[in-house]
Structure formats: structure tokens, C-alpha cells
Motif scaffolding. Structure first.
Motif, mmCIF file in Angstrom:
data_model
loop_
_atom_site.group_PDB
_atom_site.id
_atom_site.type_symbol
_atom_site.label_atom_id
_atom_site.label_comp_id
_atom_site.label_asym_id
_atom_site.label_seq_id
_atom_site.Cartn_x
_atom_site.Cartn_y
_atom_site.Cartn_z
ATOM 1 N N MET A 15 0.854 -1.182 0.000
ATOM 2 C CA MET A 15 0.000 0.000 0.000
ATOM 3 C C MET A 15 0.897 1.243 0.000
ATOM 4 O O MET A 15 1.696 1.419 0.911
ATOM 5 C CB MET A 15 -0.903 -0.025 1.233
ATOM 6 C CG MET A 15 -1.792 1.159 1.378
ATOM 7 S SD MET A 15 -2.789 0.948 2.864
ATOM 8 C CE MET A 15 -4.280 1.620 2.296
ATOM 9 N N PRO A 16 0.744 2.091 -0.981
ATOM 10 C CA PRO A 16 1.596 3.281 -1.063
ATOM 11 C C PRO A 16 1.335 4.238 0.094
ATOM 12 O O PRO A 16 0.219 4.337 0.608
ATOM 13 C CB PRO A 16 1.205 3.920 -2.390
ATOM 14 C CG PRO A 16 0.407 2.908 -3.125
ATOM 15 C CD PRO A 16 -0.112 1.941 -2.133
ATOM 16 N N PHE A 17 2.376 4.940 0.474
ATOM 17 C CA PHE A 17 2.290 5.872 1.598
ATOM 18 C C PHE A 17 1.316 7.005 1.321
ATOM 19 O O PHE A 17 0.586 7.436 2.194
ATOM 20 C CB PHE A 17 3.684 6.440 1.898
ATOM 21 C CG PHE A 17 3.687 7.504 2.956
ATOM 22 C CD1 PHE A 17 3.465 7.163 4.271
ATOM 23 C CD2 PHE A 17 3.882 8.829 2.632
ATOM 24 C CE1 PHE A 17 3.453 8.125 5.256
ATOM 25 C CE2 PHE A 17 3.872 9.796 3.612
ATOM 26 C CZ PHE A 17 3.661 9.437 4.925
ATOM 27 N N HIS A 18 1.267 7.499 0.094
ATOM 28 C CA HIS A 18 0.448 8.663 -0.227
ATOM 29 C C HIS A 18 -1.048 8.385 -0.134
ATOM 30 O O HIS A 18 -1.838 9.304 -0.042
ATOM 31 C CB HIS A 18 0.816 9.215 -1.604
ATOM 32 C CG HIS A 18 0.391 8.332 -2.727
ATOM 33 N ND1 HIS A 18 0.967 7.104 -2.959
ATOM 34 C CD2 HIS A 18 -0.543 8.496 -3.678
ATOM 35 C CE1 HIS A 18 0.384 6.545 -4.008
ATOM 36 N NE2 HIS A 18 -0.522 7.376 -4.471
ATOM 37 N N SER A 19 -1.490 7.131 -0.149
ATOM 38 C CA SER A 19 -2.918 6.841 -0.078
ATOM 39 C C SER A 19 -3.504 7.278 1.262
ATOM 40 O O SER A 19 -4.642 7.713 1.327
ATOM 41 C CB SER A 19 -3.186 5.363 -0.318
ATOM 42 O OG SER A 19 -2.648 4.585 0.730
ATOM 43 N N LEU A 75 -2.427 9.845 2.985
ATOM 44 C CA LEU A 75 -2.520 11.304 2.895
ATOM 45 C C LEU A 75 -3.714 11.730 2.046
ATOM 46 O O LEU A 75 -4.376 12.718 2.357
ATOM 47 C CB LEU A 75 -1.220 11.889 2.334
ATOM 48 C CG LEU A 75 0.023 11.689 3.202
ATOM 49 C CD1 LEU A 75 1.243 12.252 2.503
ATOM 50 C CD2 LEU A 75 -0.163 12.328 4.560
ATOM 51 N N ALA A 76 -3.991 10.992 1.002
ATOM 52 C CA ALA A 76 -5.150 11.300 0.160
ATOM 53 C C ALA A 76 -6.440 11.148 0.970
ATOM 54 O O ALA A 76 -7.359 11.970 0.847
ATOM 55 C CB ALA A 76 -5.174 10.393 -1.063
ATOM 56 N N PHE A 77 -6.485 10.118 1.789
ATOM 57 C CA PHE A 77 -7.660 9.910 2.640
ATOM 58 C C PHE A 77 -7.852 11.087 3.599
ATOM 59 O O PHE A 77 -8.954 11.605 3.762
ATOM 60 C CB PHE A 77 -7.521 8.604 3.428
ATOM 61 C CG PHE A 77 -8.550 8.451 4.503
ATOM 62 C CD1 PHE A 77 -9.857 8.123 4.184
ATOM 63 C CD2 PHE A 77 -8.235 8.663 5.834
ATOM 64 C CE1 PHE A 77 -10.819 7.994 5.172
ATOM 65 C CE2 PHE A 77 -9.186 8.540 6.828
ATOM 66 C CZ PHE A 77 -10.486 8.202 6.488
ATOM 67 N N LEU A 79 -10.940 13.727 3.807
ATOM 68 C CA LEU A 79 -11.668 13.939 5.065
ATOM 69 C C LEU A 79 -11.697 15.416 5.420
ATOM 70 O O LEU A 79 -12.734 15.954 5.805
ATOM 71 C CB LEU A 79 -11.016 13.134 6.194
ATOM 72 C CG LEU A 79 -11.622 13.315 7.580
ATOM 73 C CD1 LEU A 79 -13.056 12.828 7.613
ATOM 74 C CD2 LEU A 79 -10.792 12.600 8.622
ATOM 75 N N ALA A 80 -10.572 16.102 5.265
ATOM 76 C CA ALA A 80 -10.504 17.530 5.565
ATOM 77 C C ALA A 80 -11.432 18.327 4.652
ATOM 78 O O ALA A 80 -12.107 19.256 5.103
ATOM 79 C CB ALA A 80 -9.070 18.028 5.434
ATOM 80 N N ARG A 81 -11.502 17.960 3.358
ATOM 81 C CA ARG A 81 -12.405 18.659 2.429
ATOM 82 C C ARG A 81 -13.862 18.499 2.847
ATOM 83 O O ARG A 81 -14.634 19.450 2.838
ATOM 84 C CB ARG A 81 -12.215 18.133 1.006
ATOM 85 C CG ARG A 81 -11.101 18.768 0.246
ATOM 86 C CD ARG A 81 -11.199 18.477 -1.248
ATOM 87 N NE ARG A 81 -11.365 17.066 -1.579
ATOM 88 C CZ ARG A 81 -10.368 16.200 -1.749
ATOM 89 N NH1 ARG A 81 -9.116 16.606 -1.618
ATOM 90 N NH2 ARG A 81 -10.605 14.948 -2.058
ATOM 91 N N VAL A 82 -14.234 17.289 3.226
ATOM 92 C CA VAL A 82 -15.620 17.023 3.638
ATOM 93 C C VAL A 82 -15.946 17.787 4.920
ATOM 94 O O VAL A 82 -17.014 18.391 5.037
ATOM 95 C CB VAL A 82 -15.862 15.512 3.812
ATOM 96 C CG1 VAL A 82 -17.207 15.241 4.454
ATOM 97 C CG2 VAL A 82 -15.761 14.808 2.468
#
Length: 75
Positions: A1-5, A7-9, A13-16
Motif C-alpha cells: 500500500m503506497p504511503f500517499h494513499s 494522505l489522500a484519505f 476527510l478535511a475537504r468534507v
């Protein structure tokens, strides 16, 4: 599992949370909760699902009413 996934999550979450900031602030600040209402709705939907096609409207109505009110309607 890539590290950036991860951060994308977090970014999503912050946008929502930013989009619903008023609701988030109210949930933190206000003492009210709609948990009781949601529980009753869940209870009624469960009863409807269980009785679908098995009982007529009168039986369904009696099952959904609180016990004291149901007793009044059967007398």
C-alpha cells in the motif's frame, strides 16, 4: 500500500469536514443529539422489513405503536 494513499484519505476527510463546517461545529458545541430519533426510525424500518407481505396495515400499525397506545386501540 503506497504511503500517499493515507494522505489522500486525510485530504478528502478535511475537504468534507470543511464543506460541512457548520454541522461539525454544532455537533461539538450543542448539547442536543438526534440519536434517539434515529434509533426510533431504525426500529420502525426493521419492523416494516420483517413484516413486509406478512401482515395487513392494522397489524403493522399495532406493532409500530408503543405498547400503551396499542392496548387502547385493541379495546
Amino acid at each position: 500500500m503506497p504511503f500517499h494513499s493515507g494522505l489522500a484519505f486525510l485530504a478528502r476527510l478535511a475537504r468534507v469536514l470543511r464543506r460541512d463546517i457548520d454541522a461539525v461545529c454544532n455537533a461539538i458545541d450543542l448539547p442536543w443529539s438526534n440519536g434517539q430519533v434515529e434509533g426510533q426510525i431504525n426500529r420502525l424500518k426493521t419492523i416494516k422489513r420483517a413484516m413486509y407481505g406478512r401482515a395487513g396495515p392494522e397489524r403493522l400499525k399495532a406493532r409500530m405503536m408503543p405498547i400503551k397506545l396499542a392496548d387502547l386501540h385493541t379495546k
